[in-house]
Write a protein that holds these residues in place. Structure first.
Motif, short mmCIF file in Angstrom:
data_model
loop_
_atom_site.label_atom_id
_atom_site.label_comp_id
_atom_site.label_asym_id
_atom_site.label_seq_id
_atom_site.Cartn_x
_atom_site.Cartn_y
_atom_site.Cartn_z
N GLY A 322 0.19 6.22 -4.37
CA GLY A 322 0.36 5.22 -3.53
C GLY A 322 1.49 4.86 -2.68
N TYR A 323 1.42 4.03 -2.24
CA TYR A 323 1.85 3.00 -1.02
C TYR A 323 2.70 2.06 -1.46
N ILE A 324 3.82 2.80 0.58
CA ILE A 324 4.87 2.06 0.50
C ILE A 324 4.59 0.73 1.45
N ARG A 325 4.10 0.88 2.20
CA ARG A 325 4.35 0.10 3.95
C ARG A 325 3.27 0.63 5.03
N MET A 326 3.08 -0.86 5.68
CA MET A 326 2.80 -0.18 6.99
C MET A 326 3.03 0.52 8.18
N LEU A 327 2.27 0.04 8.46
CA LEU A 327 3.44 0.83 10.26
C LEU A 327 4.12 0.20 10.99
N PRO A 328 5.28 0.43 11.43
CA PRO A 328 5.25 -1.00 12.56
C PRO A 328 4.30 -0.47 14.10
N ASP A 329 4.66 -1.96 15.05
CA ASP A 329 4.44 -2.28 15.61
C ASP A 329 4.54 -1.77 16.98
N LYS A 330 4.38 -0.42 17.01
CA LYS A 330 5.05 0.40 18.93
C LYS A 330 3.62 1.16 19.34
N ASP A 331 3.71 0.94 20.46
CA ASP A 331 3.23 1.57 21.36
C ASP A 331 2.91 2.79 21.09
N ASN A 332 4.36 3.67 20.62
CA ASN A 332 3.49 5.17 20.80
C ASN A 332 3.19 5.86 19.13
N ILE A 333 2.14 6.14 18.85
CA ILE A 333 2.21 6.15 17.60
C ILE A 333 3.07 6.61 16.67
N LEU A 334 3.31 8.32 17.24
CA LEU A 334 4.37 9.72 16.61
C LEU A 334 5.75 8.32 16.40
N ASP A 335 6.27 7.76 17.35
CA ASP A 335 7.09 6.79 16.68
C ASP A 335 6.84 6.04 15.72
N ALA A 336 5.95 5.40 15.55
CA ALA A 336 5.39 4.72 14.22
C ALA A 336 5.56 5.58 12.70
N LEU A 337 4.61 6.75 13.36
CA LEU A 337 4.92 7.13 11.87
C LEU A 337 5.57 7.73 11.73
N LYS A 338 7.05 8.37 12.06
CA LYS A 338 8.02 8.87 11.50
C LYS A 338 8.16 8.47 10.27
N ILE A 339 9.11 9.03 9.24
CA ILE A 339 8.98 8.76 7.64
C ILE A 339 10.59 8.20 8.02
N THR A 340 10.62 7.76 7.31
CA THR A 340 11.86 6.92 7.35
C THR A 340 12.62 7.73 5.99
#
Length: 366
Positions: A322-340
C-alpha cells in the motif's frame, strides 16, 4: 499549479509505462564485452529516449565497434526481444490506464520505438491494446523525438487539439518533444539526480502513484482504503544495516536488492516485513534517492510496528502492498524519509484489512 482541463492523454512507452530498462539491464554490457568494451554510463544516459537508429549509430561510433549500425541492430535486437515479456508496468501505471479508460478519456501511445516493437511490448500486458485509441511509432512520422511530430500526429488522430492534451514522459528527449507540441507535459523522470533536464515540464512527479486527476480536469480516483492506496505488491530483499535501531531499520543499495522496483518508486508505503530471526511484522517503509553523491543512491527506512525485540544485522524481506504519501521536498534525504506517528497509525489499521493482509505470506521466503 492551476487547473488545466485536458481532452486526451498521450503516453510514452519505455520508462513511462513499462520498466523495459530494468528488464533488459545487462544486455548492452554483455554485448560490448564481446569486443573488449565497457558501457560509459554518462553516454548511455544521454541516449535515453533516442530513436533506435540514432542510438545504434552512436553506440557503434562511441565504442568503435567493427560493425555497421545495421549489423549492430540485427545482432542485439533479438536479445532485447527475449527480455521484453519480463518488463513490468511502472507502479501506478495500471491503475491510471484503467481509470482513464473506464471514464472514456481518449488515450494515445507515442514512442520513439518502431511500431512493431511497440505492439510486441504491449501485447504482454493484459488489456493494454484496448486502452489506446492511437498507437504511433517513430516509423509513423517524418521525425522522431525531440521533434514534436509524433505527438502532433497522435493528437490529430485522437481528434483533439494538441494544446488540450496531457503528455506523460520519462526522458528529457521526450519532454522536449512534448513541450514543443504545445501540450501540457507531466514528467516522471527515469534519470535520477538530473531534475534540471526536466525543468520545462509543467509538472514533475517522482511516481505516477502521486498523479492527481483533478489538476487536469479528469475524473477523480476513488480507490483509497483506510488512508492507503492498494498497489500491486513490490518485493524487496536485503540486509539490515549495522547500528539500526529497534524499529527504524536502514537499508541501502549496498545491502539490498531492488531488482523488482522501478526507479520511479518513491514515497511512504505500508507492507509486511519478515526478519530471519524474528518472523513477520507490520511495517512502514519510506524510500527515495540520495542525490548528494556523484551517483544517485536509493535509500530505505523501515519502521516495524509493535516490535520491541533487539535487531542485529540480519536478512530482511519486505512486501510493499500500500501507498500512503509522497516524500516532502527537503534538501536532506534522511529528513524526508522520516516516518511519522500518523504513518504508523495508518499502517496499524490498514494492514488488518483483507485487501492488505492477504499478501502477508506471499513471496516472503528467506
Amino acid at each position: 499549479m492551476e487547473l488545466h482541463r485536458v481532452a486526451a492523454v498521450i503516453f510514452d512507452l519505455d520508462g513511462t509505462l513499462l520498466d523495459t530498462e530494468r528488464a533488459t539491464r545487462g544486455i548492452m554490457k554483455d554485448f560490448l564485452l564481446r569486443y573488449g568494451k565497457v558501457p560509459d554510463m554518462e553516454k548511455e544516459e544521454k541516449r535515453l529516449g533516442q530513436m533506435q537508429k540514432d542510438s545504434a549509430a552512436a553506440i557503434v561510433r562511441d565504442y568503435e565497434l567493427p560493425l555497421t549500425p545495421e549489423e549492430y541492430t540485427e545482432a542485439i535486437m533479438p536479445l532485447y526481444r527475449e527480455r521484453w515479456p519480463q518488463a513490468n508496468p511502472v507502479p501506478g501505471v495500471v491503475r491510471l490506464l484503467r481509470h482513464l479508460h473506464k471514464h472514456g478519456v481518449p488515450l494515445g501511445l507515442a514512442s520513439n520505438s518502431v511500431r512493431k516493437h511497440i505492439e510486441t511490448k504491449i501485447s504482454h500486458q493484459q488489456g493494454w491494446k484496448e486502452y489506446f485509441s492511437v498507437v504511433l511509432g517513430v516509423d509513423d512520422v517524418k521525425n522522431g523525438k525531440p521533434s514534436p511530430d509524433i505527438f502532433l500526429e497522435a493528437a490529430k488522430r485522437l481528434g483533439v487539439d494538441p494544446t488540450s492534451c496531457l503528455i506523460i514522459e520519462d526522458s528529457p528527449v521526450g519532454v522536449r518533444a512534448a513541450k514543443a507540441s504545445g501540450a501540457k507535459v507531466l514528467a516522471v523522470p527515469s534519470l535520477q539526480g538530473q531534475m534540471e533536464c526536466y525543468s520545462i515540464a509543467d509538472l514533475i512527479l517522482h511516481s505516477l502513484l502521486d498523479f492527481q486527476p483533478k489538476l487536469w480536469g479528469l475524473p477523480p480516483f476513488g480507490d483509497w482504503v483506510q488512508n492507503s492506496l492498494p498497489i500491486d505488491p513490490l518485493h524487496v530483499s536485503g540486509l539490515i544495516e549495522e547500528g539500526s535501531s529497534c524499529n527504524a531499520l536502514s537499508i541501502t543499495t549496498e545491502d539490498c536488492s531492488y531488482d523488482s522496483i522501478a526507479d520511479q518508486v518513491s514515497g511512504v508505503f505500508i507492507g509486511w516485513a519478515k526478519l530471519e530471526a524474528h518472523g513477520f511484522s507490520k511495517a512502514v517503509i519510506s524510500t527515495g534517492w540520495d542525490l548528494s553523491l556523484n551517483t544517485p543512491k536509493r535509500i530505505m527506512e523501515v519502521h516495524l510496528i509493535n516490535s520491541n525485540y533487539s535487531v542485529k544485522k540480519e536478512k530482511l524481506q519486505l512486501l510493499l502492498v500500500g501507498y500512503i504519501r509522497m516524500l516532502p521536498d527537503k534538501d536532506n534525504i534522511l529528513d524526508a524519509l522520516k516516518i511519522t506517528e500518523k504513518d504508523q497509525s495508518i499502517a496499524r489499521a490498514a494492514l488488518d484489512l483483507p485487501i492488505f493482509s492477504q499478501h502477508k505470506n506471499r513471496n516472503l521466503l528467506l
